[in-house]
Design an enzyme around this catalytic site. Structure first.
Site, PDB file in Angstrom:
ATOM      1  N   GLU A 155      36.590  39.018  25.186  1.00  0.00           N
ATOM      2  CA  GLU A 155      35.001  39.639  24.734  1.00  0.00           C
ATOM      3  C   GLU A 155      35.292  40.107  23.321  1.00  0.00           C
ATOM      4  OE1 GLU A 155      31.714  42.917  26.001  1.00  0.00           O
ATOM      5  OE2 GLU A 155      33.922  42.980  26.934  1.00  0.00           O
ATOM      6  N   GLU A 256      24.656  45.075  31.657  1.00  0.00           N
ATOM      7  CA  GLU A 256      25.350  46.186  31.190  1.00  0.00           C
ATOM      8  C   GLU A 256      24.576  46.941  29.948  1.00  0.00           C
ATOM      9  OE1 GLU A 256      29.937  46.023  29.657  1.00  0.00           O
ATOM     10  OE2 GLU A 256      28.725  45.355  28.092  1.00  0.00           O
TER      11      GLU A 256
END
Length: 277
Positions: A155, A256
């Site tokens: 990520e 998220e």
């Protein structure tokens, strides 16, 4: 093609946090969702007791929710840390100790995506040495994920909120995934495409989608500014997700984002589109 063509999951480490961990899967289910994801939920330890692992597994099962994304141990998150893969000393040891624990738990609940956050730069440590450590640890993580039929996620975060984290662009994260795949030959290291983080870095999101959709193993979203629900900011999230779908991405999209009242924050998504197919 937009929101109704996606498979969404709720990140239970950022939404429903007013509830104890074991009550969050049921809260997500009550809101209509059947898929959830988590950061490593036992921040203080990479190796929680079997009773704790079993309790979370039961909570997921009883709620009828599937865990579709899980972080490996990442230090204090939420908090000042941004992973442990590149952090020398005890944190690296904790990361390695967690690999089989996380992978085995993922296998027990059918989770096929494991995220390994790279870790912050450490004052006084050669960045090249950290990168060498990270590669060794990520290779081990890729092998642990492969053992249970999962992909490894790499990520990119955003520089304003994570100033010591070195992977702050899509190309940087994909380059690390490439190095891991070259080292293992497994091909299971993939890109976690977080549209919020990339937008905060000023990247052209449509260009990122076009260039890296085929390399993407998981997607996460929040609007910008504010990291709120879609529609609270200015990002064209529905169009971007539609582009991803057209480019062949059929995986999950993790919610998220931050919301004071998670249950009230899902109005942008029709109730019929919340259950993952």
């Amino acid at each position: 093609m937009g929101y109704t063509d996606q498979r969404f999951d709720v990140n239970l480490s950022i939404l429903f946090t007013e509830l104890p961990l074991l009550e969050r899967p049921a809260a997500a289910a009550a809101a209509g969702f059947t898929a959830v994801e988590l950061w490593w939920p036992w921040t203080g330890t990479p190796t929680p007791a079997r009773e704790e692992l079993d309790a979370l597994r039961r909570a997921l099962d009883e709620a009828g929710t599937r865990l579709v994304g899980l972080n490996f141990y990442a230090g204090r998150l939420p908090g000042p840390d941004r992973g442990a893969a590149s952090v020398p000393g005890e944190e690296s040891e904790r990361f390695r100790a967690n690999l089989d624990v996380a992978a085995d738990f993922a296998a027990s609940v059918g989770c096929k995506a494991l995220n390994a956050l790279y870790g912050n730069r450490v004052d006084g440590v050669d960045p090249a040495a950290q990168d060498e450590l990270a590669l060794r640890n990520l290779v081990a993580a890729a092998r642990a994920a492969h053992r249970v039929g999962a992909v490894l996620l790499i990520e990119a975060l955003n520089a304003p909120e994570s100033p010591h984290y070195p992977l702050v662009s899509a190309p940087a994260a994909v380059e690390v995934a490439d190095r891991v795949n070259e080292a293992t030959g497994l091909g299971n290291a993939t890109f976690l495409l977080d549209l919020y983080h990339l937008a905060m870095n000023g990247e052209d999101l449509f260009e990122v989608v076009e260039k890296y959709a085929a390399r993407t193993g998981h997607v996460q979203i929040a609007d910008m500014p504010g990291r709120g629900a879609p529609g609270t900011g200015s990002l064209p999230l529905e169009e971007l997700l539609g582009r991803l779908r057209k480019a062949g991405y059929e995986g999950f999209v993790g919610l998220e984002y931050k919301a004071q009242d998670a249950a009230a924050s899902f109005g942008w998504l029709p109730a019929g589109a919340r259950a993952a197919g």
